[in-house]
Scaffold this motif. Structure first.
Motif, PDB file in Angstrom:
ATOM      1  N   VAL A  35       2.600   0.122   6.563  1.00  0.00           N
ATOM      2  CA  VAL A  35       1.428  -0.328   5.664  1.00  0.00           C
ATOM      3  C   VAL A  35       1.310   0.628   4.558  1.00  0.00           C
ATOM      4  O   VAL A  35       1.334   0.296   3.311  1.00  0.00           O
ATOM      5  CB  VAL A  35       0.435  -0.811   6.444  1.00  0.00           C
ATOM      6  CG1 VAL A  35      -0.658  -1.288   5.300  1.00  0.00           C
ATOM      7  CG2 VAL A  35       0.541  -1.917   7.178  1.00  0.00           C
ATOM      8  N   ALA A  38       4.198   1.214   2.194  1.00  0.00           N
ATOM      9  CA  ALA A  38       4.148  -0.303   1.297  1.00  0.00           C
ATOM     10  C   ALA A  38       3.131   0.023   0.099  1.00  0.00           C
ATOM     11  O   ALA A  38       3.326  -0.552  -0.883  1.00  0.00           O
ATOM     12  CB  ALA A  38       3.926  -1.529   2.004  1.00  0.00           C
ATOM     13  N   LEU A  39       1.970   0.615   0.308  1.00  0.00           N
ATOM     14  CA  LEU A  39       0.850   0.565  -0.639  1.00  0.00           C
ATOM     15  C   LEU A  39       0.909   1.968  -1.424  1.00  0.00           C
ATOM     16  O   LEU A  39       0.202   1.943  -2.481  1.00  0.00           O
ATOM     17  CB  LEU A  39      -0.324   0.750   0.360  1.00  0.00           C
ATOM     18  CG  LEU A  39      -0.855  -0.682   1.015  1.00  0.00           C
ATOM     19  CD1 LEU A  39      -2.316  -0.216   1.876  1.00  0.00           C
ATOM     20  CD2 LEU A  39      -1.069  -1.863   0.168  1.00  0.00           C
ATOM     21  N   ARG A  44       4.003  -2.039  -6.386  1.00  0.00           N
ATOM     22  CA  ARG A  44       3.559  -2.633  -4.978  1.00  0.00           C
ATOM     23  C   ARG A  44       1.849  -3.014  -5.171  1.00  0.00           C
ATOM     24  O   ARG A  44       1.501  -4.147  -4.792  1.00  0.00           O
ATOM     25  CB  ARG A  44       3.957  -2.267  -3.782  1.00  0.00           C
ATOM     26  CG  ARG A  44       5.651  -2.442  -3.567  1.00  0.00           C
ATOM     27  CD  ARG A  44       6.130  -1.891  -2.237  1.00  0.00           C
ATOM     28  NE  ARG A  44       6.337  -0.722  -2.002  1.00  0.00           N
ATOM     29  CZ  ARG A  44       6.999  -0.008  -2.160  1.00  0.00           C
ATOM     30  NH1 ARG A  44       8.449  -0.151  -2.446  1.00  0.00           N
ATOM     31  NH2 ARG A  44       7.193   1.331  -1.468  1.00  0.00           N
ATOM     32  N   LEU A  48       0.357  -6.868  -5.256  1.00  0.00           N
ATOM     33  CA  LEU A  48      -0.765  -7.338  -4.225  1.00  0.00           C
ATOM     34  C   LEU A  48      -1.831  -7.849  -5.273  1.00  0.00           C
ATOM     35  O   LEU A  48      -2.448  -9.001  -5.264  1.00  0.00           O
ATOM     36  CB  LEU A  48      -1.106  -6.298  -3.608  1.00  0.00           C
ATOM     37  CG  LEU A  48      -0.243  -6.139  -2.193  1.00  0.00           C
ATOM     38  CD1 LEU A  48      -0.922  -4.923  -1.417  1.00  0.00           C
ATOM     39  CD2 LEU A  48      -0.537  -7.395  -1.548  1.00  0.00           C
ATOM     40  N   HIS A  78      10.593  -4.990  -3.672  1.00  0.00           N
ATOM     41  CA  HIS A  78       9.238  -4.629  -3.708  1.00  0.00           C
ATOM     42  C   HIS A  78       8.281  -5.774  -2.742  1.00  0.00           C
ATOM     43  O   HIS A  78       7.770  -5.444  -1.855  1.00  0.00           O
ATOM     44  CB  HIS A  78       8.244  -4.401  -4.955  1.00  0.00           C
ATOM     45  CG  HIS A  78       8.702  -3.247  -5.602  1.00  0.00           C
ATOM     46  ND1 HIS A  78       8.623  -1.906  -4.924  1.00  0.00           N
ATOM     47  CD2 HIS A  78       9.409  -2.771  -6.838  1.00  0.00           C
ATOM     48  CE1 HIS A  78       9.073  -0.962  -5.788  1.00  0.00           C
ATOM     49  NE2 HIS A  78       9.532  -1.683  -7.016  1.00  0.00           N
ATOM     50  N   LEU A  79       8.512  -7.213  -3.148  1.00  0.00           N
ATOM     51  CA  LEU A  79       7.676  -8.141  -2.360  1.00  0.00           C
ATOM     52  C   LEU A  79       8.320  -8.233  -1.029  1.00  0.00           C
ATOM     53  O   LEU A  79       7.539  -8.108   0.034  1.00  0.00           O
ATOM     54  CB  LEU A  79       8.215  -9.362  -2.858  1.00  0.00           C
ATOM     55  CG  LEU A  79       7.491  -9.738  -4.355  1.00  0.00           C
ATOM     56  CD1 LEU A  79       8.026 -10.843  -5.252  1.00  0.00           C
ATOM     57  CD2 LEU A  79       6.007  -9.782  -4.111  1.00  0.00           C
ATOM     58  N   LEU A  82       6.464  -5.565   1.048  1.00  0.00           N
ATOM     59  CA  LEU A  82       4.903  -6.052   1.256  1.00  0.00           C
ATOM     60  C   LEU A  82       5.012  -7.066   2.126  1.00  0.00           C
ATOM     61  O   LEU A  82       3.870  -7.129   3.262  1.00  0.00           O
ATOM     62  CB  LEU A  82       4.397  -6.670   0.117  1.00  0.00           C
ATOM     63  CG  LEU A  82       4.129  -5.448  -1.098  1.00  0.00           C
ATOM     64  CD1 LEU A  82       3.879  -5.941  -2.370  1.00  0.00           C
ATOM     65  CD2 LEU A  82       2.887  -4.669  -0.706  1.00  0.00           C
ATOM     66  N   LEU A  87       1.535  -7.676   4.723  1.00  0.00           N
ATOM     67  CA  LEU A  87       0.472  -7.887   3.866  1.00  0.00           C
ATOM     68  C   LEU A  87       0.797  -9.149   2.795  1.00  0.00           C
ATOM     69  O   LEU A  87      -0.374  -9.778   2.470  1.00  0.00           O
ATOM     70  CB  LEU A  87       0.592  -6.569   2.692  1.00  0.00           C
ATOM     71  CG  LEU A  87       0.076  -5.378   3.244  1.00  0.00           C
ATOM     72  CD1 LEU A  87       0.554  -4.086   2.246  1.00  0.00           C
ATOM     73  CD2 LEU A  87      -1.197  -5.222   3.652  1.00  0.00           C
ATOM     74  N   LEU A  88       2.024  -9.650   2.741  1.00  0.00           N
ATOM     75  CA  LEU A  88       2.205 -10.800   2.121  1.00  0.00           C
ATOM     76  C   LEU A  88       3.079 -11.842   3.106  1.00  0.00           C
ATOM     77  O   LEU A  88       3.637 -11.447   3.633  1.00  0.00           O
ATOM     78  CB  LEU A  88       3.021 -10.721   0.846  1.00  0.00           C
ATOM     79  CG  LEU A  88       2.490 -10.028  -0.290  1.00  0.00           C
ATOM     80  CD1 LEU A  88       3.248  -9.754  -1.569  1.00  0.00           C
ATOM     81  CD2 LEU A  88       1.100 -10.741  -1.050  1.00  0.00           C
ATOM     82  N   TYR A  99       4.643 -16.215  -2.768  1.00  0.00           N
ATOM     83  CA  TYR A  99       3.989 -15.240  -2.085  1.00  0.00           C
ATOM     84  C   TYR A  99       2.577 -15.583  -1.986  1.00  0.00           C
ATOM     85  O   TYR A  99       1.915 -15.805  -3.240  1.00  0.00           O
ATOM     86  CB  TYR A  99       4.500 -13.939  -2.588  1.00  0.00           C
ATOM     87  CG  TYR A  99       5.936 -13.828  -2.607  1.00  0.00           C
ATOM     88  CD1 TYR A  99       6.467 -13.081  -1.328  1.00  0.00           C
ATOM     89  CD2 TYR A  99       6.901 -13.857  -3.419  1.00  0.00           C
ATOM     90  CE1 TYR A  99       7.701 -12.612  -1.046  1.00  0.00           C
ATOM     91  CE2 TYR A  99       8.033 -13.619  -3.306  1.00  0.00           C
ATOM     92  CZ  TYR A  99       8.694 -13.211  -2.117  1.00  0.00           C
ATOM     93  OH  TYR A  99       9.979 -12.728  -2.036  1.00  0.00           O
TER      94      TYR A  99
END
Length: 116
Positions: A35, A38-39, A44, A48, A78-79, A82, A87-88, A99
């Motif tokens: 996580v 990803a953040l 990204r 979000l 990138h998606l 996530l 997250l998505l 998404y």
């Protein structure tokens, strides 16, 4: 017993006491790091933000490329990260992918550090 031996026995007695708090397991640390990784990317974070801000609650990948100034393969990459971080959510419709935020995902992400 000289002062060095006294100091040594004092250090040995206190430095090896196990912590009362359980440490993260390797699996828990891996999931949290996924996580955080990803953040850690500005694109990204923007993705979000864009998905969250969409009035419909979801965004097509075709609508996310232009605002970022990135190509569709890069945005899709990138998606994917996530999605893998939880997250998505991704839903395929014809040739496009849509998404949406996983319910509670941002709140769980915000609490990751507090849970350490």
């Amino acid at each position: 017993m000289d002062s060095l031996q006294i100091l040594q026995s004092t250090v040995d007695a206190t430095c090896c006491v196990p912590s009362a708090e359980p440490a993260l397991s390797a699996e828990e640390a891996q999931q949290k790091a996924l996580v955080f990784k990803a953040l850690a990317d500005p694109n990204r974070l923007r993705l979000l933000s864009m998905v969250k801000a969409d009035e419909s609650g979801e965004s097509c990948v075709c609508d996310l490329t232009e605002p970022l100034g990135l190509g569709q393969p890069t945005v899709s990459h990138h998606l994917k990260i996530l999605v893998e971080a939880g997250l998505l959510h991704r839903e395929k419709r014809g040739t496009w992918a849509y998404y949406s935020l996983v319910p509670g995902a941002l709140e769980r992400a915000a609490g990751l550090l507090a849970a350490l």
